[in-house]
Write a protein that holds these residues in place. Sequence first.
Motif, short mmCIF file in Angstrom:
data_model
loop_
_atom_site.label_atom_id
_atom_site.label_comp_id
_atom_site.label_asym_id
_atom_site.label_seq_id
_atom_site.Cartn_x
_atom_site.Cartn_y
_atom_site.Cartn_z
N LEU A 204 0.86 -1.11 0.07
CA LEU A 204 -0.05 -0.16 0.06
C LEU A 204 0.73 1.20 -0.04
O LEU A 204 0.55 2.35 -0.60
CB LEU A 204 -0.85 0.10 1.27
CG LEU A 204 -2.08 -1.05 1.07
CD1 LEU A 204 -2.89 -1.13 2.62
CD2 LEU A 204 -3.01 -0.58 0.21
N THR A 205 2.00 1.16 0.81
CA THR A 205 2.91 2.24 0.87
C THR A 205 3.44 2.62 -0.49
O THR A 205 3.88 3.89 -1.07
CB THR A 205 3.78 2.16 1.79
OG1 THR A 205 3.34 1.83 3.10
CG2 THR A 205 4.85 3.45 2.04
N GLU A 206 3.82 1.51 -1.23
CA GLU A 206 4.41 1.71 -2.40
C GLU A 206 3.52 2.44 -3.46
O GLU A 206 4.05 2.94 -4.39
CB GLU A 206 4.49 0.20 -2.92
CG GLU A 206 5.36 -0.03 -4.40
CD GLU A 206 5.33 -1.70 -4.54
OE1 GLU A 206 5.28 -2.01 -5.71
OE2 GLU A 206 5.27 -2.29 -3.70
N LYS A 207 2.30 2.13 -3.16
CA LYS A 207 1.13 2.76 -4.20
C LYS A 207 1.07 4.18 -3.94
O LYS A 207 0.80 5.10 -4.84
CB LYS A 207 -0.21 1.92 -4.47
CG LYS A 207 -0.10 0.67 -4.58
CD LYS A 207 -1.43 0.06 -4.63
CE LYS A 207 -1.38 -1.37 -5.27
NZ LYS A 207 -2.59 -2.25 -4.99
N VAL A 208 1.05 4.58 -2.77
CA VAL A 208 0.85 6.20 -2.13
C VAL A 208 1.94 6.85 -2.00
O VAL A 208 1.78 8.10 -1.71
CB VAL A 208 -0.17 6.21 -0.97
CG1 VAL A 208 -1.34 5.39 -1.22
CG2 VAL A 208 0.52 5.36 0.34
N VAL A 209 2.99 6.43 -2.17
CA VAL A 209 4.22 7.27 -1.60
C VAL A 209 4.49 8.40 -2.73
O VAL A 209 5.27 9.49 -2.48
CB VAL A 209 5.49 6.42 -1.73
CG1 VAL A 209 5.83 6.06 -3.24
CG2 VAL A 209 6.70 7.22 -1.04
N GLY A 210 3.98 8.15 -4.09
CA GLY A 210 3.75 9.35 -4.77
C GLY A 210 5.25 9.65 -5.70
O GLY A 210 5.43 10.54 -6.22
N ASN A 211 6.27 8.82 -5.79
CA ASN A 211 7.41 8.88 -6.62
C ASN A 211 7.84 7.55 -6.95
O ASN A 211 7.99 6.71 -5.97
CB ASN A 211 8.55 9.46 -5.60
CG ASN A 211 9.69 9.76 -6.22
OD1 ASN A 211 10.62 8.91 -6.65
ND2 ASN A 211 10.04 10.99 -6.65
N GLU A 212 8.05 7.54 -8.46
CA GLU A 212 8.34 6.18 -8.60
C GLU A 212 9.60 5.54 -8.23
O GLU A 212 9.71 4.47 -8.21
CB GLU A 212 8.61 6.34 -10.49
CG GLU A 212 8.31 4.78 -11.10
CD GLU A 212 6.99 4.06 -10.91
OE1 GLU A 212 7.18 3.04 -10.89
OE2 GLU A 212 6.14 4.80 -10.45
#
Length: 402
Positions: free
Chosen positions: A291-299
Amino acid sequence: MAQFNYVARDRQGKKHTGVIQGDTKKMVHSRLRDRGLRVVDLQPKKETLWSKDIYIGNPVKLADFVIYLRQFSTLIKSGVTIVDSTRILINQTESKVLKKTLAQVEVDLNEGNSLSDALGKHPKVFTPLFINMVHAGEVSGSLEETLEELAEYFERQHETKQKIKSAMTYPVVVGFIALAVIAFLLIYVVPTFVDMFAQFDGELPGITKFVIGSSAWLIGNWWLLLLIIVIIGIGLYAMMQKPDTKYYIDLFLLRIPIFGNLLKKALIARFSRTLSSLLMNSVSILKAVALTEKVVGNEVFSRALGESRYVLERGRSMSEPLDKHWAFPPLVTQMIAVGEQTGTLDHMLGRIADFYESEVETATDSLKSLIEPLMIVVLAVIVGTIVLAIMVPMFELFNNVG
């Protein structure tokens, strides 16, 4: 489900209007009756191309969402039921999108759906992270604490975002003012001196020729310049939708001197705060990282977390790939490693988030104090160059006349 516009009255005779979903008019009548309302008028809502909601990104402002969570948490703590709290918040929120969404959530709650299921039907408003944490709170029986934690989380996210915005606003505003001043001088001021310079016996200075040439090009091709800006904007937006291209853009942003370092600190704060909040609410480590991977906002950060998830699935430490990644300082990876070894990863991540949120605040204050005089100097140099280009031949012209 179809949507219906309704007019109804409650037992006290108070008028209620709104939009409600249902397969048939009979079903809608039944739902409104269950809510203690007597239907006065019920009509299917007509959908047109212009009435459809089209949004880019989350349609609810983060500030409105934080207020909603604070009020929701307070109501639940006061013993108000989830359904009644939702009904109250429909009237309290100033966001039209959130108001409409909560009305639909209330309908689902009255039909017996859980809060997380009702929220999950609106992914554009409620993020997967939010829905998963609410679900975890429902399962563990700690929904009150979860809502309070979510309010704290989104409030911190809002504060960090506002600090970054405040640091970036000044140079952006000054930049626009500088462009407007330059355009005004080149389009309206410089041409008034062209005829005068035509009478000048002698070679014009190189800087004057450049300014006059720039003025003539801008007057004749301003539409082309606007077209180029629009094309670049559309191109960048399209590129940002592709993960591979977005990776290199995000990488470039992180490598920019000064600004890149500030962005990196903000991303570390966001990643650690998000992961800490999920773990504290009993979300499994693998799901929390995903989930954090999706929402962190930087590729760049997202791919690094993806590697951590990969090694976690194989029973190794998530700090291993982060320790080898240039974007994560040793302080972060060492504290994560200690947290994993001692079983206090959620608390360690919380400390990392506290530290870097404080670092972002300090960095934004320093950046603003550095940028202000720098932007003033840049603006003065640009405008001064144009003015100088006009004044130098004028002085020579006056000397020749004298």
